[in-house]
Scaffold this motif. Structure first.
Motif, PDB file in Angstrom:
ATOM      1  N   PHE A   1       0.823  -1.209   0.000  1.00 55.21           N
ATOM      2  CA  PHE A   1       0.000   0.000   0.000  1.00 55.21           C
ATOM      3  C   PHE A   1       0.859   1.261   0.000  1.00 55.21           C
ATOM      4  CE2 PHE A   1      -2.671  -3.238   2.066  1.00 55.21           C
ATOM      5  CZ  PHE A   1      -3.844  -3.120   1.321  1.00 55.21           C
TER       6      PHE A   1
ATOM      7  N   ILE B   1      -8.113  -4.957   0.466  1.00 50.88           N
ATOM      8  CA  ILE B   1      -7.672  -4.165   1.615  1.00 50.88           C
ATOM      9  C   ILE B   1      -7.345  -5.020   2.822  1.00 50.88           C
ATOM     10  CG2 ILE B   1      -8.296  -2.307   3.215  1.00 50.88           C
ATOM     11  CD1 ILE B   1      -7.979  -1.395   0.302  1.00 50.88           C
TER      12      ILE B   1
ATOM     13  N   VAL C   1      -6.104   4.881  -0.791  1.00 53.59           N
ATOM     14  CA  VAL C   1      -5.278   4.822   0.414  1.00 53.59           C
ATOM     15  C   VAL C   1      -4.938   6.251   0.825  1.00 53.59           C
ATOM     16  CG1 VAL C   1      -3.125   3.990   1.431  1.00 53.59           C
ATOM     17  CG2 VAL C   1      -4.336   2.581  -0.259  1.00 53.59           C
TER      18      VAL C   1
ATOM     19  N   VAL D   1      -0.738   5.521   5.886  1.00 52.46           N
ATOM     20  CA  VAL D   1      -0.018   4.280   6.224  1.00 52.46           C
ATOM     21  C   VAL D   1       0.919   4.572   7.387  1.00 52.46           C
ATOM     22  CG1 VAL D   1      -0.088   3.191   3.931  1.00 52.46           C
ATOM     23  CG2 VAL D   1       1.758   4.779   4.473  1.00 52.46           C
TER      24      VAL D   1
ATOM     25  N   VAL E   1      -3.254   0.737   7.766  1.00 54.55           N
ATOM     26  CA  VAL E   1      -3.586   1.340   6.475  1.00 54.55           C
ATOM     27  C   VAL E   1      -4.945   2.022   6.605  1.00 54.55           C
ATOM     28  CG1 VAL E   1      -4.026   0.911   4.027  1.00 54.55           C
ATOM     29  CG2 VAL E   1      -2.319  -0.457   5.242  1.00 54.55           C
TER      30      VAL E   1
ATOM     31  N   VAL F   1      -8.020   3.857   4.511  1.00 54.11           N
ATOM     32  CA  VAL F   1      -8.582   3.981   3.164  1.00 54.11           C
ATOM     33  C   VAL F   1      -9.904   4.742   3.222  1.00 54.11           C
ATOM     34  CG1 VAL F   1      -7.501   1.886   2.255  1.00 54.11           C
ATOM     35  CG2 VAL F   1      -9.766   1.744   3.293  1.00 54.11           C
TER      36      VAL F   1
ATOM     37  N   TRP G   1      -9.807   2.063   8.955  1.00 53.74           N
ATOM     38  CA  TRP G   1      -8.385   1.751   9.074  1.00 53.74           C
ATOM     39  C   TRP G   1      -8.229   0.336   9.597  1.00 53.74           C
ATOM     40  CZ3 TRP G   1     -11.044   5.647  11.232  1.00 53.74           C
ATOM     41  CH2 TRP G   1     -11.156   5.735  12.624  1.00 53.74           C
TER      42      TRP G   1
END
Length: 349
Positions: free
Chosen positions: A16, A82, A113, A116, A127, A129, A147
């Motif tokens: 990612f 994901i 995304v 991170v 992560v 998104v 997340w």
């Protein structure tokens, strides 16, 4: 010719990067059959998602897909890309429902995304998104941020520059959309006499009823959304996991807890926004879900419709009237499953 892996192993943390856009398979057309199965799996009794005649009289286009049901479908599309290699889905924020989803509509999903950050153990990372759901006309139906803690493929792979997105504490009431006029709302048919005017900020509501979740039904519910996360289905693969058995998809907890909230919030069935959400502990087959709610805020939307900001707390195997939440140190009390903050539309007197 060299062999190429054609199956999807899922993305690991190091796959990612901020700005990455992912178009998810598979679009899903929702029907009245989906509504019936969702009702069977969750016990949903809200009138506008049970009766087409009630829905039309209350200002809806017709019998709609419950926004939470649509949320699970959009979420489910994102799982293979994901969270197939996730350790846990950590939270939600800035969830907005823009348009009703009607039987016959087709939902597709795209994620970007937006953050991170590798964890200190070097084995996992978080992560963030933003996931958006579209209908067949390309109109944005909903968007939300979640997340996820995702495993790294190799511990020695270098950590990315950390980016943690700045997320709102709540969706502002002035930005809520998609609510009907609710002028012809029939309290008797809806199942409760209480309107916007009857709820007070700080009030807590014991939803009383409980629902035990069995192994087969939680898997059927999760398949309904085409969610493929291994932890919910693969009993053999989970033998050596932290818990040694399958976990129930957190969305099952959200939907059942909200269905239980009918008892006390029968007229507040339409979710307008998701402000925040945390899965505080896991649920397993054989556990019983109970729920309680707290009114966090109120907002007037029109002459006939208001919004309640609600904290929905799901607990397992305990009296919801004890209102278990957090201890003095701010940690979730034993048995708390879900802490879910959302806005709901409700008619005014």
């Amino acid at each position: 010719m060299a062999s190429v892996q054609k199956s999807n192993p899922g993305n690991y943390f190091e796959d990612f990067h901020v700005g990455m856009e992912i178009i998810h398979a598979t679009p899903q057309t929702l029907t009245e059959g989906d509504i019936a199965l969702y009702r069977a799996m969750t016990g949903n009794r809200f009138a506008q998602y049970s009766s087409s005649e009630f829905a039309k009289a209350a200002g809806f286009p017709g019998l709609c897909i419950d926004p939470v049901h649509a949320f699970h479908v959009v979420f489910g599309k994102s799982v293979p890309d994901i969270s197939l290699n996730a350790v846990a889905n950590l939270g939600y924020a800035d969830g907005r429902f823009f348009l009703p989803v009607m039987p016959g509509d087709t939902l597709s999903t795209v994620s970007e995304v937006i953050g991170v950050k590798e964890n200190s153990n070097g084995k996992t990372g978080v992560v963030w998104v933003r996931t958006t759901g579209f209908n067949q006309r390309g109109e944005t139906v909903m968007s939300f941020v979640r997340w996820v803690m995702v495993n790294k493929y190799e511990m020695d792979n270098p950590a990315p520059e950390p980016v943690v997105p700045d997320l709102p504490e709540a969706v502002p009431a002035a930005e809520l959309v998609g609510y009907p006029d609710m002028k012809a709302w029939d309290m008797a048919l809806a199942g409760g006499p209480y309107t916007f005017d009857d709820y007070a900020i700080g009030e807590k509501i014991n939803h009383v009823d409980g629902m035990t979740v069995e192994e087969a039904e939680h898997q059927i519910a999760t398949r309904l959304y085409q969610n493929t996360a291994k932890v919910h289905f693969d009993a053999h693969g989970q033998k050596d996991s932290r818990f040694g058995k399958r976990l129930i998809y957190g969305g099952v907890v959200i939907s059942i807890a909200r269905s239980l909230a009918f008892n006390g919030l029968a007229n507040a069935g339409q979710m307008l926004a998701i402000n925040a959400g945390t899965h505080a502990s896991p649920l397993f087959a054989g556990d019983t879900i109970y729920a309680w709610s707290e009114v966090l805020d109120k907002a007037e939307l029109s002459d006939t419709c208001g919004a309640l900001r609600l904290r929905l707390v799901a607990v397992k195997d305990q009296d919801p009237g004890a209102f278990a939440y957090k201890d003095d140190a701010g940690k979730y009390a034993a048995g708390v499953l879900l802490d879910f903050d959302y806005w709901a539309a409700i008619p005014k007197r």
